[in-house]
Design a protein around this motif. Structure first.
Motif, PDB file in Angstrom:
ATOM      1  N   THR A  55      -5.083 -17.856  16.309  1.00 55.56           N
ATOM      2  CA  THR A  55      -5.433 -17.165  15.063  1.00 55.56           C
ATOM      3  C   THR A  55      -4.480 -15.991  14.834  1.00 55.56           C
ATOM      4  O   THR A  55      -3.901 -15.452  15.779  1.00 55.56           O
ATOM      5  N   PRO A  56      -4.301 -15.564  13.574  1.00 54.48           N
ATOM      6  CA  PRO A  56      -3.402 -14.436  13.290  1.00 54.48           C
ATOM      7  C   PRO A  56      -4.006 -13.112  13.750  1.00 54.48           C
ATOM      8  O   PRO A  56      -5.200 -12.869  13.577  1.00 54.48           O
ATOM      9  N   VAL A  57      -3.148 -12.259  14.341  1.00 55.40           N
ATOM     10  CA  VAL A  57      -3.642 -10.988  14.885  1.00 55.40           C
ATOM     11  C   VAL A  57      -2.888  -9.766  14.354  1.00 55.40           C
ATOM     12  O   VAL A  57      -3.364  -8.643  14.509  1.00 55.40           O
ATOM     13  N   TRP A  58      -1.725  -9.964  13.742  1.00 55.04           N
ATOM     14  CA  TRP A  58      -0.987  -8.824  13.193  1.00 55.04           C
ATOM     15  C   TRP A  58       0.005  -9.311  12.148  1.00 55.04           C
ATOM     16  O   TRP A  58       0.452 -10.477  12.191  1.00 55.04           O
ATOM     17  N   PHE A  59       0.343  -8.419  11.218  1.00 49.54           N
ATOM     18  CA  PHE A  59       1.212  -8.755  10.093  1.00 49.54           C
ATOM     19  C   PHE A  59       2.159  -7.584   9.883  1.00 49.54           C
ATOM     20  O   PHE A  59       1.726  -6.431   9.848  1.00 49.54           O
ATOM     21  N   GLU A  60       3.467  -7.884   9.758  1.00 47.95           N
ATOM     22  CA  GLU A  60       4.389  -6.778   9.543  1.00 47.95           C
ATOM     23  C   GLU A  60       5.541  -7.186   8.646  1.00 47.95           C
ATOM     24  O   GLU A  60       5.981  -8.339   8.639  1.00 47.95           O
ATOM     25  N   LEU A  61       6.008  -6.203   7.891  1.00 46.82           N
ATOM     26  CA  LEU A  61       7.167  -6.356   7.034  1.00 46.82           C
ATOM     27  C   LEU A  61       8.402  -5.928   7.805  1.00 46.82           C
ATOM     28  O   LEU A  61       8.485  -4.790   8.277  1.00 46.82           O
ATOM     29  N   MET A  62       9.341  -6.836   7.962  1.00 45.91           N
ATOM     30  CA  MET A  62      10.649  -6.516   8.525  1.00 45.91           C
ATOM     31  C   MET A  62      11.561  -6.234   7.334  1.00 45.91           C
ATOM     32  O   MET A  62      11.913  -7.147   6.580  1.00 45.91           O
ATOM     33  N   THR A  63      11.906  -4.978   7.134  1.00 44.77           N
ATOM     34  CA  THR A  63      12.621  -4.616   5.919  1.00 44.77           C
ATOM     35  C   THR A  63      14.001  -4.039   6.211  1.00 44.77           C
ATOM     36  O   THR A  63      14.201  -3.366   7.231  1.00 44.77           O
ATOM     37  N   VAL A  64      14.933  -4.287   5.301  1.00 43.69           N
ATOM     38  CA  VAL A  64      16.279  -3.729   5.428  1.00 43.69           C
ATOM     39  C   VAL A  64      16.411  -2.421   4.655  1.00 43.69           C
ATOM     40  O   VAL A  64      17.487  -1.822   4.640  1.00 43.69           O
ATOM     41  N   ASN A  65      15.319  -1.983   4.009  1.00 45.00           N
ATOM     42  CA  ASN A  65      15.312  -0.687   3.321  1.00 45.00           C
ATOM     43  C   ASN A  65      13.974  -0.018   3.604  1.00 45.00           C
ATOM     44  O   ASN A  65      13.023  -0.125   2.827  1.00 45.00           O
ATOM     45  N   TYR A  66      13.917   0.648   4.752  1.00 39.22           N
ATOM     46  CA  TYR A  66      12.652   1.184   5.261  1.00 39.22           C
ATOM     47  C   TYR A  66      12.034   2.229   4.337  1.00 39.22           C
ATOM     48  O   TYR A  66      10.833   2.168   4.035  1.00 39.22           O
ATOM     49  N   SER A  67      12.802   3.171   3.873  1.00 39.75           N
ATOM     50  CA  SER A  67      12.240   4.227   3.023  1.00 39.75           C
ATOM     51  C   SER A  67      11.743   3.661   1.703  1.00 39.75           C
ATOM     52  O   SER A  67      10.664   4.036   1.221  1.00 39.75           O
ATOM     53  N   ALA A  68      12.508   2.733   1.121  1.00 41.52           N
ATOM     54  CA  ALA A  68      12.088   2.129  -0.140  1.00 41.52           C
ATOM     55  C   ALA A  68      10.832   1.287   0.044  1.00 41.52           C
ATOM     56  O   ALA A  68       9.956   1.259  -0.831  1.00 41.52           O
ATOM     57  N   ALA A  69      10.720   0.598   1.197  1.00 44.01           N
ATOM     58  CA  ALA A  69       9.541  -0.231   1.448  1.00 44.01           C
ATOM     59  C   ALA A  69       8.293   0.628   1.590  1.00 44.01           C
ATOM     60  O   ALA A  69       7.236   0.302   1.037  1.00 44.01           O
ATOM     61  N   ASN A  70       8.397   1.728   2.315  1.00 42.41           N
ATOM     62  CA  ASN A  70       7.250   2.623   2.442  1.00 42.41           C
ATOM     63  C   ASN A  70       6.807   3.146   1.078  1.00 42.41           C
ATOM     64  O   ASN A  70       5.610   3.206   0.775  1.00 42.41           O
ATOM     65  N   GLU A  71       7.766   3.522   0.268  1.00 43.87           N
ATOM     66  CA  GLU A  71       7.447   4.043  -1.065  1.00 43.87           C
ATOM     67  C   GLU A  71       6.805   2.961  -1.930  1.00 43.87           C
ATOM     68  O   GLU A  71       5.803   3.202  -2.605  1.00 43.87           O
ATOM     69  N   PHE A  72       7.375   1.750  -1.894  1.00 39.83           N
ATOM     70  CA  PHE A  72       6.875   0.662  -2.735  1.00 39.83           C
ATOM     71  C   PHE A  72       5.462   0.264  -2.353  1.00 39.83           C
ATOM     72  O   PHE A  72       4.571   0.196  -3.205  1.00 39.83           O
ATOM     73  N   TYR A  73       5.218  -0.002  -1.063  1.00 38.23           N
ATOM     74  CA  TYR A  73       3.897  -0.472  -0.656  1.00 38.23           C
ATOM     75  C   TYR A  73       2.855   0.640  -0.737  1.00 38.23           C
ATOM     76  O   TYR A  73       1.678   0.381  -0.983  1.00 38.23           O
ATOM     77  N   GLY A  74       3.285   1.874  -0.554  1.00 33.93           N
ATOM     78  CA  GLY A  74       2.360   2.976  -0.739  1.00 33.93           C
ATOM     79  C   GLY A  74       1.939   3.122  -2.194  1.00 33.93           C
ATOM     80  O   GLY A  74       0.759   3.331  -2.493  1.00 33.93           O
ATOM     81  N   HIS A  75       2.894   2.985  -3.096  1.00 35.19           N
ATOM     82  CA  HIS A  75       2.604   3.140  -4.524  1.00 35.19           C
ATOM     83  C   HIS A  75       1.891   1.937  -5.113  1.00 35.19           C
ATOM     84  O   HIS A  75       0.891   2.076  -5.825  1.00 35.19           O
ATOM     85  N   VAL A  76       2.378   0.738  -4.807  1.00 34.19           N
ATOM     86  CA  VAL A  76       1.869  -0.473  -5.466  1.00 34.19           C
ATOM     87  C   VAL A  76       0.595  -0.983  -4.799  1.00 34.19           C
ATOM     88  O   VAL A  76      -0.380  -1.322  -5.484  1.00 34.19           O
ATOM     89  N   PHE A  77       0.579  -1.045  -3.466  1.00 31.63           N
ATOM     90  CA  PHE A  77      -0.544  -1.647  -2.746  1.00 31.63           C
ATOM     91  C   PHE A  77      -1.444  -0.621  -2.046  1.00 31.63           C
ATOM     92  O   PHE A  77      -2.311  -0.997  -1.263  1.00 31.63           O
ATOM     93  N   SER A  78      -1.215   0.657  -2.334  1.00 32.14           N
ATOM     94  CA  SER A  78      -2.051   1.740  -1.782  1.00 32.14           C
ATOM     95  C   SER A  78      -2.035   1.779  -0.261  1.00 32.14           C
ATOM     96  O   SER A  78      -3.045   2.114   0.366  1.00 32.14           O
ATOM     97  N   PHE A  79      -0.879   1.438   0.346  1.00 31.08           N
ATOM     98  CA  PHE A  79      -0.762   1.570   1.794  1.00 31.08           C
ATOM     99  C   PHE A  79      -0.963   3.032   2.196  1.00 31.08           C
ATOM    100  O   PHE A  79      -0.388   3.931   1.587  1.00 31.08           O
ATOM    101  N   GLU A  80      -1.763   3.248   3.224  1.00 24.20           N
ATOM    102  CA  GLU A  80      -1.910   4.566   3.827  1.00 24.20           C
ATOM    103  C   GLU A  80      -0.804   4.693   4.876  1.00 24.20           C
ATOM    104  O   GLU A  80      -1.009   4.403   6.059  1.00 24.20           O
ATOM    105  N   ILE A  81       0.378   5.084   4.457  1.00 26.95           N
ATOM    106  CA  ILE A  81       1.557   5.075   5.316  1.00 26.95           C
ATOM    107  C   ILE A  81       1.385   6.061   6.472  1.00 26.95           C
ATOM    108  O   ILE A  81       1.247   7.267   6.269  1.00 26.95           O
ATOM    109  N   THR A  82       1.398   5.498   7.696  1.00 21.75           N
ATOM    110  CA  THR A  82       1.206   6.296   8.905  1.00 21.75           C
ATOM    111  C   THR A  82       2.360   6.023   9.858  1.00 21.75           C
ATOM    112  O   THR A  82       2.427   4.943  10.459  1.00 21.75           O
ATOM    113  N   PRO A  83       3.313   6.961  10.015  1.00 20.49           N
ATOM    114  CA  PRO A  83       4.436   6.747  10.938  1.00 20.49           C
ATOM    115  C   PRO A  83       3.956   6.624  12.381  1.00 20.49           C
ATOM    116  O   PRO A  83       2.971   7.252  12.779  1.00 20.49           O
TER     117      PRO A  83
END
Length: 253
Positions: free
Chosen positions: A142-170
């Protein structure tokens, strides 16, 4: 599946491939999955189950008219929960995402849409109707974890935080963040510029024995890309299936 998933939480995965019978047999042998055809009304979409637990879905790479489309790569797609898919979809496009499939009803089950985020990763959206998403018992197969492997880390944090309401936690010093903190985290964003040329979402599937599962992957025509290696989160292997779709094997610590 949580009774009340948060906005942006992964709630579904599905798989697209070309050689459907042989490739689904690969997953059946690795994880013990069953594939159940939902019939012509759902475009012969298959529900994936393991011992009665709903894992995700699978389908052939087809055009809208039902003919094969060799240009669609074999891939796993992650779908994120949303309460208002039309609003989130519009917000995603305004934030630089590219449209793949606009919001559409899937019978009474819910609504789905797919975009490509600004860094190039495909990701889906799911607004539940009668169906909220997969089961996550955190057991082998069964699936246990999900992650985005991104080539633009800062832009991804901004996008998913804004669009999908990610609670970005470093997380520590390494450029990795989660949606939520600690045990409440439901997904990750990884700075993958060192390893990847394109951005993509990937899923971790639990196995009893990561080394044995990795050997089985290669025996059945897949490849081991990295590992097995130990981590604070268990023994991890990065693999591909025979058509090149990548996923992770995770053995509990």
């Amino acid at each position: 599946m949580p009774a009340d998933p948060r906005e942006g939480q992964p709630v579904w995965i599905d798989y697209t491939c070309h050689e459907f019978e042989s490739t689904t047999n690969f997953y059946s042998q690795i994880f013990g999955w069953e594939f159940n055809d939902q019939g012509s009304d759902f475009g012969h979409y298959n529900m994936i189950t393991k011992d009665g637990v709903t894992i995700g879905g699978a389908m052939r790479a087809l055009n809208m008219d039902g003919t094969p489309n060799p240009m669609i790569p074999a891939t796993w797609t992650t779908y994120l929960h949303t309460e208002d898919i039309s609003d989130v979809y519009a917000k995603a496009l305004e934030a630089g995402a590219a449209p793949v499939a606009e919001p559409m009803a899937v019978g009474p089950l819910g609504q789905m849409a797919v975009i490509t985020d600004p860094a190039g990763a495909g990701v889906g959206m799911w607004q539940p109707g009668e169906f909220s998403g997969f089961d996550t018992p955190l057991t082998p197969g069964t699936p246990v974890w999900f992650e985005l492997m991104t080539v633009n880390y800062s832009a991804a944090n901004e996008f998913y935080g804004h669009v999908f309401s990610f609670e970005i936690t470093p997380m520590g010093d390494f450029p990795y963040s989660t949606h939520g903190a600690g045990d409440d985290a439901v997904a990750g964003i990884c700075d993958a510029r060192e390893w990847a040329q394109v951005s993509f979402w990937r899923t971790y599937f639990n196995v009893e024995d990561a080394d044995a599962a990795a050997s089985k992957v290669t025996e059945l025509g897949g490849k081991v890309l990295a590992g097995p290696e130990d981590s604070p989160y268990g023994r991890i292997v990065t693999v591909t299936d025979p058509e090149g779709a990548t996923f992770q094997l995770q053995q509990d610590p």
